[in-house]
Design an enzyme around this catalytic site. Structure first.
Site, short mmCIF file in Angstrom:
data_model
loop_
_atom_site.label_atom_id
_atom_site.label_comp_id
_atom_site.label_asym_id
_atom_site.label_seq_id
_atom_site.Cartn_x
_atom_site.Cartn_y
_atom_site.Cartn_z
N LEU A 250 10.58 -20.68 -5.71
CA LEU A 250 9.66 -19.75 -5.01
C LEU A 250 8.35 -19.73 -5.77
CD1 LEU A 250 9.03 -17.27 -3.10
CD2 LEU A 250 9.98 -15.83 -4.89
N HIS B 181 2.75 3.70 -8.91
CA HIS B 181 2.61 2.28 -9.24
C HIS B 181 3.88 1.78 -9.97
CE1 HIS B 181 -1.39 2.19 -7.76
NE2 HIS B 181 -1.87 3.00 -8.68
N ARG C 258 -0.45 9.60 -9.47
CA ARG C 258 -0.59 8.33 -8.75
C ARG C 258 0.09 7.20 -9.53
NH1 ARG C 258 -4.08 7.35 -4.80
NH2 ARG C 258 -4.37 5.25 -5.60
N GLU D 99 -12.24 -4.56 -4.85
CA GLU D 99 -12.72 -3.20 -4.59
C GLU D 99 -11.97 -2.16 -5.44
OE1 GLU D 99 -12.04 -5.42 -2.10
OE2 GLU D 99 -14.16 -5.80 -1.73
N ARG E 229 2.01 -5.10 5.82
CA ARG E 229 1.27 -4.07 5.09
C ARG E 229 2.04 -2.76 5.19
NH1 ARG E 229 -4.85 -2.67 4.13
NH2 ARG E 229 -4.51 -0.80 2.93
N ASP F 65 0.83 -1.21 0.00
CA ASP F 65 0.00 0.00 0.00
C ASP F 65 0.86 1.27 0.00
OD1 ASP F 65 -2.32 1.47 0.04
OD2 ASP F 65 -2.55 1.38 2.21
C1 FPP Z 1 -1.96 0.01 -3.38
O1 FPP Z 1 -1.50 1.32 -3.31
C2 FPP Z 1 -1.36 -0.64 -4.53
C3 FPP Z 1 -2.06 -1.17 -5.56
C4 FPP Z 1 -3.54 -1.14 -5.64
C5 FPP Z 1 -1.37 -1.74 -6.71
C6 FPP Z 1 -0.15 -2.54 -6.41
C7 FPP Z 1 0.70 -2.55 -7.61
C8 FPP Z 1 2.05 -2.50 -7.63
C9 FPP Z 1 2.88 -2.59 -6.42
C10 FPP Z 1 2.77 -2.34 -8.90
C11 FPP Z 1 2.38 -3.27 -9.93
C12 FPP Z 1 2.59 -4.67 -9.54
C13 FPP Z 1 2.60 -5.64 -10.42
C14 FPP Z 1 2.83 -7.02 -9.97
C15 FPP Z 1 2.43 -5.37 -11.86
P1 FPP Z 1 -2.55 2.51 -3.45
O2 FPP Z 1 -2.60 2.90 -4.87
O3 FPP Z 1 -3.86 2.10 -2.84
O4 FPP Z 1 -1.87 3.62 -2.59
P2 FPP Z 1 -2.57 4.78 -1.76
O5 FPP Z 1 -3.11 4.14 -0.51
O6 FPP Z 1 -1.45 5.69 -1.49
O7 FPP Z 1 -3.63 5.38 -2.62
#
Ligand code: FPP
Length: 224
Positions: free
Chosen positions: A122, A29, A25, A59, A172, A12
């Site tokens: 793994l 990612h 944002r 969600e 987390r 997160d």
């Molecule tokens: C949560 O952070 C993260 C996600 C919903 C996406 C997770 C994706 C990655 C780590 C990169 C891509 C991974 C792969 C395997 C392709 P958030 O966007 O909810 O963060 P926030 O709480 O700051 O809004």
């Protein structure tokens, strides 16, 4: 010392990181994906057998289409470029969640799973369109439909995580203390570590510190 067979991670904080440093944002990612690669390497070093990564929840479909598309394009590019390398490293990829994406991505996910199926070093479980409540409801429905005896063993057969041991440790990041519909049943006795750092800032050193602390904890699973 506690055995450590399975680490699960809620990655997160990408969005907040992206907004803070790059005013987007999506760049969070992208940065988050680099951390995924580092953590995979570190997990192998520790000889941990299962790594479950929460990449997209049921969600998360509520997010703007632009962000959703960006995330899936990132995943598509990652798998296209890296699946052979993962395969060479003896890594098995398993998708948990319902594969309801574009035809192209569904095929790529199937192919990636098929290619790496035999690998043993793994197992990475990538949670995509995953929701624990859906998984549980679906498992209960199947038990009823098949008129099977109500017990844990039979229920597990219908989990998307069937044949995967429950996580020993959940991490987390992102300074938020909740489970967000992730592996609600499977985490019943896992150790939970909430990390303040946002996922793109998380690094090998932070990971190692958590693993070291985990190993010192006395786990008694309700015993004394
Ligand atoms: C949560 O952070 C993260 C996600 C919903 C996406 C997770 C994706 C990655 C780590 C990169 C891509 C991974 C792969 C395997 C392709 P958030 O966007 O909810 O963060 P926030 O709480 O700051 O809004």
């Amino acid at each position: 010392m506690n055995p450590l067979n399975h680490v699960a991670i809620i990655m997160d904080g990408n969005g907040r990181w992206g907004l803070k440093y790059k005013n987007s944002r999506n760049s969070g990612h992208k940065a988050g994906l680099n951390v995924v690669e580092k953590i995979i390497k570190e997990t192998i070093k520790h000889k941990i057998k299962f790594l479950t990564l929460y990449a997209f929840s049921t969600e998360n479909w509520k997010r703007p289409k632009k962000e959703i598309n960006y995330l899936f394009n990132l995943l598509e590019t990652f798998l296209t470029n890296k699946i052979d390398e993962l395969n060479k490293q003896n890594i098995k990829l398993k998708i948990i969640g319902v594969k309801k994406f574009t035809y192209k991505l569904n095929k790529l996910l199937d192919l990636s799973e098929k290619k790496t199926y035999q690998n043993k070093k793994l197992q990475i479980n990538l949670a995509l369109n995953y929701g624990s409540k859906f998984e549980l409801m679906n498992a209960f429905k199947n038990l009823c439909k098949k008129k099977e005896k109500f017990n844990e063993k039979n229920l597990y057969k219908y989990f998307q995580t069937k044949n995967i041991p429950d996580p020993d440790l959940l991490i987390r990041t992102g300074n938020t203390k909740r489970l967000s519909n992730f592996l609600l049943w499977q985490l019943a006795y896992s150790e939970i570590y909430f990390e303040k750092k946002l996922w793109p800032d998380f690094n090998e050193k932070d990971y190692n510190k958590i693993l070291k602390n985990y190993k010192k904890i006395k786990r008694n699973f309700g015993n004394i």
